[in-house]
Motif scaffolding. Structure first.
Motif, PDB file in Angstrom:
ATOM      1  N   ILE A 159      -7.660  -8.762   3.457  1.00 45.96           N
ATOM      2  CA  ILE A 159      -7.273  -8.557   4.847  1.00 45.96           C
ATOM      3  C   ILE A 159      -7.853  -9.645   5.734  1.00 45.96           C
ATOM      4  CG2 ILE A 159      -7.455  -6.974   6.793  1.00 45.96           C
ATOM      5  CD1 ILE A 159      -7.641  -4.737   4.650  1.00 45.96           C
ATOM      6  N   ALA A 189       0.831  -1.207   0.000  1.00 48.86           N
ATOM      7  CA  ALA A 189       0.000   0.000   0.000  1.00 48.86           C
ATOM      8  C   ALA A 189       0.866   1.257   0.000  1.00 48.86           C
ATOM      9  CB  ALA A 189      -0.926  -0.006   1.207  1.00 48.86           C
ATOM     10  N   THR A 241      -1.608  -5.933   2.791  1.00 45.40           N
ATOM     11  CA  THR A 241      -1.405  -4.542   2.407  1.00 45.40           C
ATOM     12  C   THR A 241      -1.927  -4.283   0.993  1.00 45.40           C
ATOM     13  OG1 THR A 241       0.859  -5.128   1.803  1.00 45.40           O
ATOM     14  CG2 THR A 241       0.550  -4.023   3.901  1.00 45.40           C
ATOM     15  N   LEU A 276      -2.830   1.647   9.951  1.00 43.55           N
ATOM     16  CA  LEU A 276      -2.621   0.379   9.251  1.00 43.55           C
ATOM     17  C   LEU A 276      -1.774  -0.568  10.094  1.00 43.55           C
ATOM     18  CD1 LEU A 276      -2.795  -1.036   6.515  1.00 43.55           C
ATOM     19  CD2 LEU A 276      -0.813   0.250   5.789  1.00 43.55           C
ATOM     20  N   VAL A 289      -5.389  -3.456   1.527  1.00 37.03           N
ATOM     21  CA  VAL A 289      -5.490  -2.075   1.994  1.00 37.03           C
ATOM     22  C   VAL A 289      -5.379  -1.111   0.818  1.00 37.03           C
ATOM     23  CG1 VAL A 289      -4.372  -0.301   3.367  1.00 37.03           C
ATOM     24  CG2 VAL A 289      -4.601  -2.603   4.266  1.00 37.03           C
ATOM     25  N   SER A 290      -4.471  -1.423  -0.099  1.00 39.15           N
ATOM     26  CA  SER A 290      -4.280  -0.502  -1.217  1.00 39.15           C
ATOM     27  C   SER A 290      -5.544  -0.430  -2.073  1.00 39.15           C
ATOM     28  CB  SER A 290      -3.073  -0.916  -2.054  1.00 39.15           C
ATOM     29  OG  SER A 290      -3.392  -1.980  -2.906  1.00 39.15           O
TER      30      SER A 290
END
Lengths: 384, 375, 252
Positions: free
Chosen positions: B327, A38, A107, A88, A110-111
């Protein structure tokens, strides 16, 4: 001579963008062993922060100071990306230490979310959200210690967050009404206009150096120096290095490794934000802007070797100079009487994207001789 | 232990019955558009099987499977383009005319042969994967370094294919739906249903193949490499070779998958080599359950179907859902759906809800000798 | 005197200025059981790393069965007949005990063979035999990660034997074992010598005494002295090195 100088400058300019972008990544990877996919999106947030800051400086109140918005935006971008990075780290990455591949995937998730976030949420409200968290984190630092240990500390805590939310909402509202452009969600790219003094060029030895490029080079130099100073000279820098080398031992010696993690990740992310400022000065800003830089950063990290700032620096500049030499077809202008077969090969790779192809191939060849990059870590513990 | 093992078998069988029933029932139940989608997603299951081999079993997280996927697709598309190029100027595919190319580039020539093409679809990707893998593995580059390098390689291939209009039609890609095979349009419903059957068959074959690969010692050694590579090396195995082979197998599977996907989606383009698509492949496997093979198939089909359904209703939300999936599956469900179901997942869930007693010991250890120390 | 199976000649190993091994000479006869002791940092593990090809020495020569091992890859050295047990037990946690042993026993070690060949009758018998030696009959199909520490140590020794090497390098086999377990381990290693050549590294003097073999003392990457346990105990140099740290153990 002139040609070489120009080529060198261009190479350094490309390299310094790479370096500032890779710096945070290299720190986080080198010190924590975490590859943050990210990172590019944190840069994107930095770029958007620049955009918002610029718009804020266009409001009548701040109009007179418009020329120095770039400097303010550096701080804003660092804070924004740093805060998102800390969130994060606290929420996800903390759970995944020791599992680099899992971290990589998380991640990436997340990005994706961050990309969609800037598309779906109006920038004004996104700013409000960041302001909320910023105030929420800073206020407890101002409140005297005594209050924290009071039996009713939770009331204070709730109050702090209440105030933060209030401030956040107010500022979001203010932003949305006074700058209508960021009051609505939009997936379109936006443009940051450089202030007057950054446009145009700077003549030296008959060559024109674009001022924007020079500013980016200066930002990079300052960032590199402050990071080096911080890691090598400050107390927290020493703690960070201690935790990197031996986490358990550091814990036993009373270093708050939690705080070190947060700090390291926050700084790495903050640097991504600073890189975002640089990126926003070079072209238009969109949700995907980070993705186009991230692979270059990875190449820098791979070439430079883990956990070595000098390696990162050298790798960035050599990739930058090579990109310019190959991609702009400068080899032919430097050596015009090149034999034809060689010239046609050089010509084949003389676009930015083909230059990337060649540079990747060269890096893979290089790794055949130096598998751990320019400056490998040595010692008997490496393989374990 | 025996009991557990039997349960696992039964479970696998059950899932297979569901899959096969779906495949058989789909052509008569689904409209042709949906059937085509299902066919595409089934073809993606094959690349997912490859990802499971290298990641789930061997611990190599490749973010560049799109390279091999696209190579397979290009092989198929080149053949189809040539096969229906007779009517065009110079007897070469139409797009060459746009760039003023008169002669067929040399590497197109062998794709006039259908047999060569069928071989090339899996051999070329596996060869490329083998070479790339060997160069990386022989230097003991592993972990995130390997992932980064594969991602960079992906970008390089993307740039190359994207930039070469005169060789391979660059960013526009090669269309297949308007080409002809056996005198029929490839995009026609009848051809598409044939492709659906071929895909289904190949998914099953690919599953048997990958299962054979991991069933005996070869598979155990792969797991050994994942968990402790130096130990495998000191036991006398050339781990570089093992990794190269398995990476190459996965590349071949990706090629087959890409070819099937291409003929069903009607086009192959550098878009197959974008970074997100290759990472998505990993998440199909992660959600389905890594190291289970069957999970890869389930994950690929389910997630893609969910994606198309959600995108039709709420286009903006898919990115959030997908990001959340990444996630979630990494932090909360590392074994994936299948691993969770096969393990103690359901029991633990029931226990947490207070419906049954939580497990206090490993059931498989119960019949052990009493004098031996466990844990 | 017969030709030695393994010979280290003037090995030096330098890690960025730190001399881990310094002019080390050592030779092992076929069938010999040899114990190597030495204080922490004496270079015990490093010298196993050199033999097994994990690291290349800065200077010196390693001769095994008359051939130099320098520059040969780890897996080739293993195939030549050198097996190594690591300091902390390194077994394949996610595989069952049986599967762990199949990996060790399987031959040839080429990928194709592991894919197509079934285990032969004799290999299966060998596995059963090994399992009975280490007394894990009841855990055959249990994931090795669930075993106790001592069982893991034994499983790794069994894997080592299953590889059928000429030379077994055993690094701290009794670390974390109970007294009873380490006695059994010592007997096991003793019974292996003769057919195999065994080199054991450990700190535990009681265990070394039980091995009843020739002992080599390493100190600062150099062989301090060699001899029987008795000679070693009364060697003034050894007492000097151990004085203050493991003094009482040597004197016992």
């Amino acid at each position: 001579m002139q040609l070489i100088l120009e080529s060198l400058f261009n190479g350094v300019a490309i390299g310094s963008v790479l370096l500032i972008a890779a710096l945070g990544l290299a720190i986080v990877f080198g010190l924590m062993g975490v590859i943050n996919l990210a990172h590019g999106e944190l840069m994107m947030l930095g770029a958007y922060s620049t955009y918002v800051t610029q718009l804020v400086f266009k409001t009548p109140l701040l109009q007179p100071f418009y020329n120095c918005y770039v400097i303010v935006s550096l701080i804003v971008a660092f804070l924004v990306a740093g805060i998102v990075g800390i969130l994060l780290e606290r929420s996800i990455i903390r759970r995944l230490y020791g599992n680099p591949l899992e971290t990589l995937l998380a991640t990436w998730g997340v990005s994706l979310i961050l990309q969609q976030f800037v598309r779906s949420v109006p920038l004004a409200y996104a700013s409000g959200f960041i302001i909320t968290i910023l105030i929420g984190l800073i206020l407890p630092l101002i409140i005297p210690k005594k209050v924290h240990h009071h039996s009713r500390a939770y009331v204070v805590k709730a109050g702090v967050w209440g105030i933060s939310v209030l401030f956040g909402l107010l500022s979001a509202n203010w932003l949305a009404t006074s700058i209508s452009r960021i009051g609505r969600a939009s997936a379109r790219n936006v443009d940051v206009t450089a202030p007057m003094w950054m446009r145009g060029g700077f003549d030296f030895l008959g060559i024109t150096f674009p001022v924007t490029r020079l500013v980016i080079i200066i930002i990079t130099i300052i960032s590199v120096f402050s990071v080096t100073w911080f890691l090598n000279q400050s107390v927290w820098g020493m703690r960070i290095r201690a935790v990197t080398q031996n986490r358990e031992m550091s814990e036993c010696l009373g270093i708050a490794t939690n705080k070190v993690d947060v700090l390291t990740f926050g700084i790495g992310s903050g640097l991504a934000g600073v890189a975002g400022v640089a990126v926003s000065l070079l072209g238009s800003v969109g949700p995907n802007v980070g993705g186009s830089y991230i692979v270059g950063c990875f190449m820098v990290v791979v070439l430079g070797g883990v956990g070595n700032l000098l390696g990162t620096i050298i790798a960035s500049f050599s990739i930058g100079i090579m990109t310019d030499l190959i991609g702009a077809g400068r080899l032919i202008s430097i050596w015009p009487d090149m034999p034809t077969p060689l010239a046609s090969t050089v010509d084949f790779f003389a676009t930015t994207s083909m230059a990337r192809v060649l540079i990747f191939a060269l890096i893979v060849v290089f790794l055949q001789f130096r598998p751990s990059g320019l400056f490998p870590q040595k010692g008997r513990m490496v393989e374990n | 232990m025996g009991n557990n093992f039997k349960n696992k078998r039964l479970f696998t069988l059950l899932i297979w019955i569901v899959i096969i029933a779906t495949i058989i029932a789909a052509p008569s139940l689904l409209p042709s558009f949906r059937l085509n989608l299902l066919g595409r997603y089934l073809s993606l299951a094959i690349v997912a099987l490859g990802v499971d081999l290298i990641w789930g079993f061997t611990g190599l997280l490749s973010l560049g499977q799109g390279i091999f996927f696209a190579l397979g697709g290009y092989c198929a598309a080149m053949f189809l383009q040539l096969n229906s190029a007779a009517g065009f100027p110079n007897g070469i595919p139409e797009f060459f005319g746009l760039y003023g190319v008169q002669n067929l580039p040399f590497f197109w020539e062998p794709f006039k042969s259908p047999i060569f093409t069928l071989l090339a679809i899996w051999l070329i990707p596996s060869l490329v994967a083998g070479i790339l893998g060997f160069l990386v593995f022989r230097n003991r580059i592993k972990g995130v370094y390997f992932s980064i390098l594969t991602q960079a390689a992906l970008l390089v291939f993307f740039n190359f294919f994207n930039g070469q209009q005169r060789l391979i039609n660059g960013t526009n890609g090669l269309k297949t739906d308007v080409t002809k095979l056996f005198g029929q349009m490839v995009g026609s419903d009848s051809m598409q249903s044939i492709f659906f059957w071929i895909t289904s068959l190949l998914v099953i074959l690919a599953w048997f193949f990958t299962r054979w690969v991991v069933s005996d010692r070869f598979g155990k050694i792969l797991i050994g490499i994942r968990d402790d590579e130096p130990r495998v090396r000191f036991t006398g195995y050339n781990t570089t070779l093992f990794k190269t082979i398995v990476f190459s197998i996965a590349g071949g599977l990706a090629g087959v998958s890409g070819a099937l996907y291409t003929v069903q989606s009607g086009i192959v383009s550098p878009q197959f080599m974008t970074v997100p698509f290759s990472i998505e492949m990993v998440i199909w496997v992660a959600v389905g359950g890594r190291g289970t093979l069957l999970g890869a198939i389930l994950g690929a089909v389910m997630i893609n179907y969910a994606k198309s359904l959600v995108s039709e209703v709420l286009p903006a939300s898919w990115m959030f859902i997908q990001g959340g999936l990444f996630i979630l599956v990494v932090t909360c469900l590392p074994e994936g759906i299948l691993g969770w179901l096969q393990g103690n997942g359901p029991r633990n869930l029931l226990a947490r809800l207070g419906l049954t007693r939580p497990i206090t010991t490993y059931p498989s250890l119960k019949e052990k000798d009493k004098d031996e120390v466990i844990l | 005197m017969r030709n030695p199976l393994l010979e280290l000649r003037q090995i030096s190993m330098c890690f960025e200025g730190f001399l881990a091994l310094n002019d080390l000479n050592l030779s092992l006869q076929p069938g010999e059981l040899r114990a190597v002791i030495g204080p922490n940092g004496a270079g015990k593990t490093t010298f196993l790393d050199v033999i097994t090809g994990k690291i290349q020495p800065t200077s010196g020569e390693v001769i095994f069965k008359g051939k130099s091992l320098l520059g040969i890859k780890e897996h080739r050295i293993a195939r030549l007949g050198i097996g190594r047990k690591f300091q902390s037990p390194r077994i394949f946690q996610k595989l069952t005990v049986y599967e762990n042993l199949t990996i060790a026993v399987s031959k040839p070690k080429r990928p194709w063979a592991t894919l197509v060949n079934k285990l032969t009758e004799s290999q299966r018998n060998q596995i059963d035999h090994l399992i009975s030696i280490i007394n894990l009959q009841s855990c055959v199909n249990i994931e090795a990660g669930l075993l106790s520490h001592g069982q893991k140590q034994w499983l790794e020794i069994a894997m080592l034997v299953g590889q059928d090497p000429d030379l077994l390098l055993v690094d701290e086999p009794v670390a974390g074992l109970t007294d009873e377990e380490s006695e059994l381990t010592a007997d096991l290693l003793k019974s292996l010598s003769g057919d195999h050549t065994v080199l054991v590294i450990d700190h535990d003097m009681e265990f070394i005494r039980r091995l009843d073999s020739k002992v080599t003392v390493l100190h600062q990457g150099h062989v301090l002295c060699e001899g029987s346990m008795k000679d070693i105990q009364h060697n003034p140099k050894v007492i000097d090195v151990y004085l203050g740290q493991q003094d009482d153990e040597v004197e016992k």
